[in-house]
Design a protein around this motif. Structure first.
Motif, PDB file in Angstrom:
ATOM      1  N   ALA A 726     -38.504 -32.924  25.149  1.00 25.45           N
ATOM      2  CA  ALA A 726     -37.113 -33.589  25.272  1.00 25.45           C
ATOM      3  C   ALA A 726     -36.229 -32.886  24.411  1.00 25.45           C
ATOM      4  N   ALA A 727     -36.745 -32.164  23.251  1.00 23.68           N
ATOM      5  CA  ALA A 727     -35.587 -31.560  22.351  1.00 23.68           C
ATOM      6  C   ALA A 727     -35.079 -30.424  22.986  1.00 23.68           C
ATOM      7  N   LYS A 728     -36.004 -29.888  24.066  1.00 21.55           N
ATOM      8  CA  LYS A 728     -35.268 -28.547  24.692  1.00 21.55           C
ATOM      9  C   LYS A 728     -34.431 -28.987  25.891  1.00 21.55           C
ATOM     10  N   GLY A 729     -34.567 -30.271  26.261  1.00 17.40           N
ATOM     11  CA  GLY A 729     -33.611 -30.610  27.291  1.00 17.40           C
ATOM     12  C   GLY A 729     -34.338 -31.224  28.579  1.00 17.40           C
ATOM     13  N   TYR A 730     -35.729 -31.154  28.474  1.00 18.26           N
ATOM     14  CA  TYR A 730     -36.301 -31.629  29.746  1.00 18.26           C
ATOM     15  C   TYR A 730     -36.945 -32.894  29.357  1.00 18.26           C
ATOM     16  N   LEU A 731     -36.326 -34.040  29.697  1.00 17.25           N
ATOM     17  CA  LEU A 731     -36.455 -35.379  29.368  1.00 17.25           C
ATOM     18  C   LEU A 731     -37.224 -35.817  30.503  1.00 17.25           C
ATOM     19  N   PRO A 732     -38.258 -36.818  30.195  1.00 11.66           N
ATOM     20  CA  PRO A 732     -39.102 -37.272  31.278  1.00 11.66           C
ATOM     21  C   PRO A 732     -38.447 -38.248  32.199  1.00 11.66           C
ATOM     22  N   LYS A 733     -38.712 -38.280  33.381  1.00 16.71           N
ATOM     23  CA  LYS A 733     -38.063 -38.912  34.545  1.00 16.71           C
ATOM     24  C   LYS A 733     -38.353 -40.512  34.360  1.00 16.71           C
ATOM     25  N   SER A 734     -39.573 -41.048  34.155  1.00 16.63           N
ATOM     26  CA  SER A 734     -39.910 -42.112  33.980  1.00 16.63           C
ATOM     27  C   SER A 734     -39.518 -42.639  32.658  1.00 16.63           C
ATOM     28  N   PRO A 735     -39.329 -43.895  32.521  1.00 11.26           N
ATOM     29  CA  PRO A 735     -39.141 -44.405  31.152  1.00 11.26           C
ATOM     30  C   PRO A 735     -40.411 -44.211  30.053  1.00 11.26           C
ATOM     31  N   VAL A 736     -40.055 -43.836  28.961  1.00  8.27           N
ATOM     32  CA  VAL A 736     -41.137 -43.370  28.005  1.00  8.27           C
ATOM     33  C   VAL A 736     -41.072 -44.706  26.878  1.00  8.27           C
ATOM     34  N   GLN A 737     -42.335 -44.824  26.478  1.00  9.74           N
ATOM     35  CA  GLN A 737     -42.618 -45.895  25.507  1.00  9.74           C
ATOM     36  C   GLN A 737     -42.866 -45.073  23.833  1.00  9.74           C
ATOM     37  N   TRP A 738     -41.397 -44.990  23.463  1.00  7.92           N
ATOM     38  CA  TRP A 738     -41.261 -44.349  22.160  1.00  7.92           C
ATOM     39  C   TRP A 738     -40.828 -45.379  21.142  1.00  7.92           C
ATOM     40  N   ASN A 739     -41.244 -44.945  19.900  1.00  9.77           N
ATOM     41  CA  ASN A 739     -40.634 -46.038  19.111  1.00  9.77           C
ATOM     42  C   ASN A 739     -39.388 -45.367  18.321  1.00  9.77           C
ATOM     43  N   ASP A 740     -38.670 -45.897  17.278  1.00  8.50           N
ATOM     44  CA  ASP A 740     -37.573 -45.408  16.544  1.00  8.50           C
ATOM     45  C   ASP A 740     -37.951 -44.091  16.113  1.00  8.50           C
ATOM     46  N   ASP A 741     -39.061 -43.947  15.398  1.00 12.28           N
ATOM     47  CA  ASP A 741     -39.371 -42.681  14.640  1.00 12.28           C
ATOM     48  C   ASP A 741     -39.622 -41.494  15.725  1.00 12.28           C
ATOM     49  N   ASP A 742     -40.154 -41.955  17.021  1.00 12.58           N
ATOM     50  CA  ASP A 742     -40.286 -40.714  17.887  1.00 12.58           C
ATOM     51  C   ASP A 742     -38.978 -40.247  18.290  1.00 12.58           C
ATOM     52  N   TYR A 743     -37.925 -41.139  18.517  1.00 15.08           N
ATOM     53  CA  TYR A 743     -36.568 -40.657  19.086  1.00 15.08           C
ATOM     54  C   TYR A 743     -35.719 -39.905  17.796  1.00 15.08           C
ATOM     55  N   LEU A 744     -36.036 -40.331  16.582  1.00 15.36           N
ATOM     56  CA  LEU A 744     -35.498 -39.566  15.572  1.00 15.36           C
ATOM     57  C   LEU A 744     -36.009 -38.231  15.438  1.00 15.36           C
ATOM     58  N   ARG A 745     -37.488 -38.189  15.567  1.00 18.51           N
ATOM     59  CA  ARG A 745     -38.036 -36.731  15.469  1.00 18.51           C
ATOM     60  C   ARG A 745     -37.605 -35.826  16.695  1.00 18.51           C
ATOM     61  N   VAL A 746     -37.330 -36.395  17.911  1.00 21.39           N
ATOM     62  CA  VAL A 746     -36.725 -35.371  18.855  1.00 21.39           C
ATOM     63  C   VAL A 746     -35.238 -35.169  18.422  1.00 21.39           C
ATOM     64  N   PHE A 751     -31.879 -30.560  16.639  1.00 19.07           N
ATOM     65  CA  PHE A 751     -31.117 -30.149  15.837  1.00 19.07           C
ATOM     66  C   PHE A 751     -31.465 -28.887  15.155  1.00 19.07           C
ATOM     67  N   ALA A 752     -32.901 -28.777  14.846  1.00 16.57           N
ATOM     68  CA  ALA A 752     -33.473 -27.601  14.320  1.00 16.57           C
ATOM     69  C   ALA A 752     -32.942 -26.304  15.194  1.00 16.57           C
ATOM     70  N   GLN A 753     -33.213 -26.424  16.464  1.00 18.00           N
ATOM     71  CA  GLN A 753     -32.787 -25.245  17.534  1.00 18.00           C
ATOM     72  C   GLN A 753     -31.422 -25.338  17.766  1.00 18.00           C
ATOM     73  N   GLY A 754     -30.309 -26.093  17.403  1.00 18.46           N
ATOM     74  CA  GLY A 754     -29.144 -26.260  17.541  1.00 18.46           C
ATOM     75  C   GLY A 754     -28.637 -26.471  18.933  1.00 18.46           C
ATOM     76  N   ASN A 755     -29.593 -27.482  19.424  1.00 20.99           N
ATOM     77  CA  ASN A 755     -29.246 -27.784  21.001  1.00 20.99           C
ATOM     78  C   ASN A 755     -28.643 -29.040  20.908  1.00 20.99           C
ATOM     79  N   LEU A 756     -27.391 -28.971  20.970  1.00 24.57           N
ATOM     80  CA  LEU A 756     -26.423 -30.252  21.203  1.00 24.57           C
ATOM     81  C   LEU A 756     -26.461 -31.108  22.319  1.00 24.57           C
ATOM     82  N   PRO A 757     -26.435 -30.514  23.450  1.00 26.96           N
ATOM     83  CA  PRO A 757     -26.781 -31.224  24.522  1.00 26.96           C
ATOM     84  C   PRO A 757     -27.958 -32.016  24.850  1.00 26.96           C
ATOM     85  N   ALA A 758     -29.046 -31.186  24.205  1.00 27.19           N
ATOM     86  CA  ALA A 758     -30.354 -32.009  24.166  1.00 27.19           C
ATOM     87  C   ALA A 758     -30.303 -33.140  23.241  1.00 27.19           C
ATOM     88  N   LEU A 759     -29.792 -33.150  22.274  1.00 27.47           N
ATOM     89  CA  LEU A 759     -29.647 -34.061  21.123  1.00 27.47           C
ATOM     90  C   LEU A 759     -28.884 -35.319  21.781  1.00 27.47           C
TER      91      LEU A 759
END
Length: 939
Positions: A726-746, A751-759
């Protein structure tokens, strides 16, 4: 016509048969509420609800509902720990169960009272309706419904309060049975007083109980007026069943006189307890004790049985308010109620004594207690008892300088900060407490809570300790004594900590928790005999508590007396649910060979917190001491020597140091340490660290390897893989069961690789769902700033402030923008204003970083390195100052040590290149400019 004789079922006869079963509902609540209120009064010195297990070095205040997740929690599995567990108290905020219990009693009480009011005639019905309207307005119910518009609040408050009983009467609810009326009214009252809690939280229930405290006080006064009469009526009835009526009757009179004398001259705490007991007994038995006056009072009701419902409602509201404030340690309220009842009790007992003497021959001739004319006595009327009771209370008040006259303002002042605490507004609560303590300098709970708020700031720690002592002056406040000692320890003044606890013990007696902390303090300063004495004192006071015995065993073991340690440990019985610290203590004793075997199996989940005392000179203890001092970089440099001395232990300690490096922001260096061990979890930690440093491809390759060869962590590896994709831009097609911490990690990975569109693609839907975090806006703004677009970055900051208005990180980022625009003075003022908002170590790190960019001052850099020894920007400032003085070799040595700790920081390598250029070493300078190579090749 024969006279109706009274018996224990006298109040039951006027109730229609269809209502008797429903009337049991408020009766059950009244009995339970009375017991609950009495228990709360007796437990006013018990702070077991506030005592929570914490560790001494970890003890701190955390902001309520802190909406910031910077790093996930890592679990370290190391069989090393020496734990001295303390129990200290956190802020005294009313527990949810106490709020709900008091609220339920009050709601049912108002339902019963309003149901009885629909049957009332005359002035009393208007008085109850006015009291209901006052309760709604004082409790802040209109504000909870309507917001802050004053005109709307008044109009809505009138609609919620005045129209409810009026409409009920006009609609003919009095034709319903009292039981059904009570249920309907209770439902409506519950909706009015409780529905806003669904969108404003438990503070709504809290305010609806606490702020109408004056009305609860008035109801207590009404119950206090009836208490002597109710108790006397029951006493006379019991004596009427005995043969020796004359002496028993005189004994009752003398007993009442003795209670009056005791309330006048007895010890204050004891008289308050007796006064509260009389009130609760009267509340519980009033339906029986007041039965002789039923014919007179029932004339005010269309349906005479409404009297019992109304009186039960008054009693429920009284015990609900009193019990809630007692369980909430609200001393100002419960002691004022007790003092009121004390004054009324003295007068009431004297008045009843005169009344019984005046009616002596009447009672003696009657033999049995029937409906004798208590209410209409011509010898000494009941009004005389009321007059004496009220007059005594007024005289008592005037003798004590009319404390009740100032009570409403004082109560309101002390309740406002408590409501702010319940709502989570800590800064507002601190300001309100400071204002309240001007008028109430020795209120125990207020002093304690303000001290806890001040203790989180080093510059206010001295004030906090003084406030703890004020709290102890008014009651045996054990949490204040323990917390005050911990503050002195934090200020590195252990002698004052010991003296404060010893003073508490001399005044209020020994307590196992106080003795436990005293023993620990003596052990810290090296007075081991006293430490042994106080741990034995704690064991004697609480023989079933294993912590104290294990602390003593630890002391014996570290002093070379393994036999004594073994004897203590094997004398313990295994607890039903042993705490983690208990098992860690036993495991530590076994690990240092103080025990040949374990007394019972323990779990393998230990963390290093306490190894590494000053007197221990081993290399392992030295590393752990460095970690305690937040010097993870220096600890990392010692790992190679440890690997040679203790190769079996080195991988575990490397993992511990790696986690410390993660906490300090040296994520790429942490990945190297995690990679030293080939176990599955260490490799997984290496993936985490590589991803945070921007090496997404390397981390993905390593995760693929782990999913195949380590199936035990396959779910974790697959989830981490999804986050990285997801951080590289390949978002899953189906809805994901992530918590808030998971989204922040993405977000951090992108941010660490400078990928603003993926963020933006990963976090935008999450933000749209209402996530209240400032990190996405901060990360996006920083990436936009890298492209030089200051305007768009500023727009992101403003959008983030709509979600998190008081975001410290966004304010610091705004300071960076001002600095980049050359507005140094404005940035400096902004940074200085943010100093008081620092809460965490990371907040301080960001604040100091910006401060250093604004003023390249070596003294400031030295101060930063004292607390953050791996801060690269501060290290460069120190190196630049050495280069300015021409001390090239010293600058080279200084930067060499810094790069050895963190070889992946480009700021350090650029400074290193300048050193080589100054020393005339062009090849080395060219090599330094090519560094660092952060990401390794994928395995």
């Amino acid at each position: 016509m024969s006279e109706i004789r009274w018996d224990w079922q006298g109040f039951w006869k006027p109730l229609p048969s269809r209502e008797k079963k429903l009337f049991l509902i408020p009766l059950v609540f009244l009995i339970g509420g009375t017991i609950w209120a009495a228990t709360g009064w007796w437990s006013r010195y018990d702070f077991s609800e506030a005592l929570v297990p914490l560790f001494f070095e970890e003890e701190q205040i955390h902001k309520v509902a802190e909406a910031s997740i910077r790093h996930r929690t890592y679990v370290v599995e190391l069989p090393l720990r020496r734990v001295y567990e303390m129990r200290v108290a956190d802020l005294l905020i009313p527990p949810s169960w106490a709020i709900v219990a008091g609220w339920v009693l009050s709601v049912i009480g108002w339902g019963a009272l309003l149901a009885g009011t629909t049957r009332m005639q005359g002035l009393f019905s208007y008085l109850v309706a006015f009291a209901w309207a006052a309760w709604v307005h004082i409790g802040g119910t209109p504000e909870a419904w309507a917001g802050t518009n004053p005109l709307y609040i008044v109009s809505l408050g009138l609609a919620l309060s005045a129209l409810l009983p009026t409409y009920a009467v006009q609609a003919g609810w009095w034709r319903l049975s009292l039981g059904w009326s009570c249920l309907i009214f209770s439902l409506l009252v519950g909706i009015v007083l409780g529905l806003p809690a669904s969108w404003k939280g438990r503070v709504v229930l809290h305010d609806s109980l606490t702020f109408p405290g004056m009305l609860t006080l008035a109801l207590s006064g009404i119950a206090g007026l009836q208490a002597p009469i109710a108790i006397t009526a029951i006493g006379v009835y019991l004596l009427s069943r005995r043969k020796a009526r004359l002496f028993s009757y005189l004994g009752l009179v003398l007993g009442l006189a003795g209670i009056a004398v005791f309330l006048w001259i007895g010890p204050e705490e004891a008289t308050f307890t007796v006064a509260i007991a009389l009130l609760l007994i009267a509340v519980l038995l009033s339906l029986i004790g007041l039965q002789p006056f039923y014919p007179l009072w029932a004339e005010n009701f269309r349906q005479p049985s409404g009297f019992f419902w109304a009186w039960t409602g008054l009693s429920l509201i009284t015990v609900g308010g009193l019990g809630y404030h007692a369980w909430n340690h609200q001393d100002l309220f419960i002691y004022r109620v007790a003092n009121l009842l004390r004054g009324m009790g003295m007068g009431g007992m004297v008045g009843i004594g005169i009344y019984l003497i005046a009616n002596f021959w009447v009672v003696l001739r009657r033999g049995l207690m029937s409906y004798w004319d208590l209410a209409r006595s011509t010898r000494f009327p009941l009004a005389g008892v009321y007059f004496i009771s009220i007059a005594t209370f007024i005289g008592w008040e005037s003798h004590h300088n009319w404390p009740t006259a100032r009570f409403p303002a004082r109560l309101h002042a002390i309740l406002r900060p408590e409501s702010a605490l319940v709502a989570g507004d800590w800064e507002i609560a601190q300001k309100l407490y400071e204002e309240a303590l001007i008028f109430l300098p020795y209120e125990a709970k207020a002093n304690y809570n303000l001290a806890r708020l001040e203790a989180q700031k080093t510059e206010e720690a001295q004030n906090a300790s003084e406030r703890y002592q004020r709290a102890i002056l008014s009651k045996p406040f054990l949490p204040a004594a323990i917390q005050g000692a911990l503050v002195w320890m934090a200020l590195d003044r252990p002698v004052l900590a010991i003296q404060s606890l010893q003073h508490y013990i001399r005044r209020f007696g020994s307590h196992p928790e106080a003795a436990n902390l005293l023993a620990f303090l003596f052990q810290k300063i090296g007075v081991l005999d006293s430490a042994v004495f106080y741990w034995k004192e704690a064991i004697r006071a609480a023989p079933k508590e294993t912590r104290y015995a294990l602390h003593l065993a630890l002391l014996y073991a570290t002093q070379g007396q393994a036999a004594w340690a073994t004897k203590i440990v094997f004398s313990l019985k295994k607890p039903d649910n042993p705490s983690l610290s208990t098992e860690e203590n036993i495991a530590y004793l076994w690990w240092i060979r103080a025990l040949d075997s374990l007394p019972f199996p323990v779990r393998r989940g230990w963390n290093v917190q306490w190894l590494g005392q000053t007197q221990d000179t081993t290399l392992l203890s030295g590393i752990l001491r460095l970690l305690h001092r937040n010097r993870s970089g220096e600890a990392a440099l010692s790992l190679e020597a440890l690997a040679q001395q203790q190769p079996d232990l080195a991988p575990f300690v490397a993992r511990l140091v790696g986690i410390a490096l993660l906490r300090d922001g040296l994520v790429r260096r942490a990945a190297d340490l995690f990679s030293l061990d080939t176990t599955a979890y260490n490799r997984l930690y290496a993936c985490y660290a590589l991803a945070e440093s921007g090496c997404i491809d390397t981390a993905l390759a390593l995760l693929s390897y782990l999913s195949v060869y380590h199936p035990e962590i396959k779910p974790l590896a697959e989830k981490e893989t999804a986050l990285l994709l997801a951080a590289k831009g390949y978002l899953p097609k189906s809805p994901v069961q992530w918590n808030d911490d998971d989204y922040l990690r993405v977000g951090y990975y992108a941010f660490a690789q400078g990928n603003l569109p993926a963020l933006v693609a990963a976090l935008y839907p999450w933000i749209e769902k209402g996530a209240k975090y400032d990190e996405p806006y901060e990360l996006a703004a920083r990436l936009i700033l890298r492209k030089g677009d200051t305007l768009v970055a500023y727009e992101n900051i403003q959008a983030g402030r709509k979600q998190v208005p008081n975001s410290l990180h966004l304010s610091l980022l705004e300071g960076e923008i001002l600095h980049s625009q050359g507005k140094t003075s404005e940035a400096q003022r902004l940074v200085d204003s943010l100093l008081r908002h620092l809460r965490t170590r990371e907040d301080s790190l960001l604040w100091f970083s910006l401060k250093l960019r604004l003023q390249k001052d070596k003294s400031l850099a030295d101060a930063i390195l004292k607390h953050f020894p791996n801060h690269s920007e501060a290290q460069v400032v120190v190196a630049d100052s050495l280069m300015d003085k021409g001390l090239w070799s010293q600058a080279h040595e200084f930067l060499s040590q810094a790069i050895a700790v963190n070889p992946y920081d480009s700021v350090l390598w650029r400074a290193y290149a300048r050193v080589y250029e100054g020393m005339g070493m062009s090849k080395e300078a060219a090599y330094a400019r090519m560094q660092p190579v952060v990401c390794p090749s994928a395995p």
